[in-house]
Write a protein that holds these residues in place. Structure first.
Motif, PDB file in Angstrom:
ATOM      1  N   TRP A  10       0.823  -1.203   0.000  1.00 57.82           N
ATOM      2  CA  TRP A  10       0.000   0.000   0.000  1.00 57.82           C
ATOM      3  C   TRP A  10       0.861   1.259   0.000  1.00 57.82           C
ATOM      4  O   TRP A  10       0.567   2.219  -0.713  1.00 57.82           O
ATOM      5  CB  TRP A  10      -0.931  -0.005   1.208  1.00 57.82           C
ATOM      6  CG  TRP A  10      -1.683   1.268   1.387  1.00 57.82           C
ATOM      7  CD1 TRP A  10      -2.731   1.709   0.647  1.00 57.82           C
ATOM      8  CD2 TRP A  10      -1.433   2.276   2.370  1.00 57.82           C
ATOM      9  NE1 TRP A  10      -3.152   2.928   1.106  1.00 57.82           N
ATOM     10  CE2 TRP A  10      -2.378   3.291   2.172  1.00 57.82           C
ATOM     11  CE3 TRP A  10      -0.510   2.402   3.394  1.00 57.82           C
ATOM     12  CZ2 TRP A  10      -2.417   4.422   2.961  1.00 57.82           C
ATOM     13  CZ3 TRP A  10      -0.559   3.534   4.188  1.00 57.82           C
ATOM     14  CH2 TRP A  10      -1.502   4.524   3.962  1.00 57.82           C
ATOM     15  N   TRP A  13       2.230   1.741  -3.455  1.00 58.85           N
ATOM     16  CA  TRP A  13       1.147   2.179  -4.327  1.00 58.85           C
ATOM     17  C   TRP A  13       0.769   3.635  -4.048  1.00 58.85           C
ATOM     18  O   TRP A  13       0.584   4.424  -4.968  1.00 58.85           O
ATOM     19  CB  TRP A  13      -0.064   1.261  -4.121  1.00 58.85           C
ATOM     20  CG  TRP A  13      -1.300   1.735  -4.803  1.00 58.85           C
ATOM     21  CD1 TRP A  13      -1.625   1.564  -6.114  1.00 58.85           C
ATOM     22  CD2 TRP A  13      -2.359   2.477  -4.212  1.00 58.85           C
ATOM     23  NE1 TRP A  13      -2.830   2.151  -6.371  1.00 58.85           N
ATOM     24  CE2 TRP A  13      -3.301   2.713  -5.221  1.00 58.85           C
ATOM     25  CE3 TRP A  13      -2.605   2.955  -2.938  1.00 58.85           C
ATOM     26  CZ2 TRP A  13      -4.478   3.416  -4.983  1.00 58.85           C
ATOM     27  CZ3 TRP A  13      -3.774   3.653  -2.704  1.00 58.85           C
ATOM     28  CH2 TRP A  13      -4.692   3.877  -3.719  1.00 58.85           C
ATOM     29  N   LEU A  74      -4.103   6.063 -11.071  1.00 69.10           N
ATOM     30  CA  LEU A  74      -4.649   4.820 -10.514  1.00 69.10           C
ATOM     31  C   LEU A  74      -4.456   3.667 -11.485  1.00 69.10           C
ATOM     32  O   LEU A  74      -4.101   2.555 -11.072  1.00 69.10           O
ATOM     33  CB  LEU A  74      -6.134   4.993 -10.179  1.00 69.10           C
ATOM     34  CG  LEU A  74      -6.448   5.818  -8.949  1.00 69.10           C
ATOM     35  CD1 LEU A  74      -7.950   6.046  -8.835  1.00 69.10           C
ATOM     36  CD2 LEU A  74      -5.915   5.157  -7.687  1.00 69.10           C
ATOM     37  N   LEU A 121     -12.624  -0.281  -5.295  1.00 68.97           N
ATOM     38  CA  LEU A 121     -12.177   0.996  -4.739  1.00 68.97           C
ATOM     39  C   LEU A 121     -13.333   1.995  -4.682  1.00 68.97           C
ATOM     40  O   LEU A 121     -13.503   2.701  -3.676  1.00 68.97           O
ATOM     41  CB  LEU A 121     -11.024   1.548  -5.582  1.00 68.97           C
ATOM     42  CG  LEU A 121     -10.295   2.766  -5.055  1.00 68.97           C
ATOM     43  CD1 LEU A 121      -9.508   2.414  -3.802  1.00 68.97           C
ATOM     44  CD2 LEU A 121      -9.359   3.309  -6.116  1.00 68.97           C
ATOM     45  N   GLY A 162      -7.517   2.485  -0.705  1.00 68.91           N
ATOM     46  CA  GLY A 162      -6.565   1.698  -1.467  1.00 68.91           C
ATOM     47  C   GLY A 162      -5.984   0.551  -0.665  1.00 68.91           C
ATOM     48  O   GLY A 162      -5.755  -0.533  -1.202  1.00 68.91           O
ATOM     49  N   SER A 165      -8.685  -2.103  -0.543  1.00 66.50           N
ATOM     50  CA  SER A 165      -8.980  -2.645  -1.866  1.00 66.50           C
ATOM     51  C   SER A 165      -7.851  -3.539  -2.373  1.00 66.50           C
ATOM     52  O   SER A 165      -8.109  -4.500  -3.094  1.00 66.50           O
ATOM     53  CB  SER A 165      -9.265  -1.523  -2.856  1.00 66.50           C
ATOM     54  OG  SER A 165      -8.109  -0.776  -3.113  1.00 66.50           O
TER      55      SER A 165
END
Length: 181
Positions: A10, A13, A74, A121, A162, A165
């Motif tokens: 995460w 990301w 994204l 998401l 996020g 998800s």
């Protein structure tokens, strides 16, 4: 420990989405502001009044362009989550037909995975907005979401969502598998 893997995934990301979306928004809004300035009054000397107007134009277009560049970021960010070892685990992408490992992931390989993940998401962000609206309604004097909600709140909700998800994507999507490395 799996929770550390999810946190590192995460974090990676989140940094990629933040840097990519903000950098693209800065470039787009700068180009639009420069175009407007050159189109209207490039001959004028820049004084405080013109500078303030240019900053207002830049800010207006930054907020608008960030909404679009967030979607681009994204989509692009999902590609870089695969085949990278984090804390002893890595995500692998499997092909649609043969269920073989995809070594060189292209954006075309990600479309089905991205659609599932993006819908997940959206549902998590929508749930967070409903809870936030309820809390805001009972604990403040705001009466609707449109009084306080903007791209900054949306971005925060997307970043928080996020995390969850990414965990659920691994469980829900059959083309994504988690393996030890």
């Amino acid at each position: 420990m799996m929770s550390r893997f999810y946190f590192l995934l995460w974090l990676k990301w989140m940094l990629r989405v933040t840097l990519c979306s903000v950098a693209l928004a800065i470039v787009v809004s700068l180009m639009i502001t420069l175009f407007i300035y050159l189109q209207q009054s490039a001959k004028l000397d820049i004084n405080m009044e013109i500078l303030k107007a240019l900053l207002d134009i830049y800010w207006f277009w930054f907020v608008l362009s960030w909404s679009g560049t967030l979607l681009i970021a994204l989509f692009r960010s999902l590609k870089y989550l695969f085949n990278v070892c984090l804390d002893g685990y890595k995500l692998r992408l499997l092909s649609c037909d043969t269920k073989e490992l995809v070594h060189h992931i292209g954006y075309g390989d990600l479309l089905k995975v991205w659609r599932k993940w993006f819908m997940l998401l959206i549902w998590i962000v929508a749930s967070m907005m409903i809870v936030s609206l309820g809390i805001t309604y009972f604990l403040s004097d705001y009466s609707s979401v449109f009084e306080w909600f903007n791209i900054f709140w949306l971005f925060g909700f997307v970043l928080i969502s996020g995390y969850f998800s990414l965990i659920l994507m691994i469980a829900k999507c059959k083309r994504v598998e988690l393996v030890k490395c």
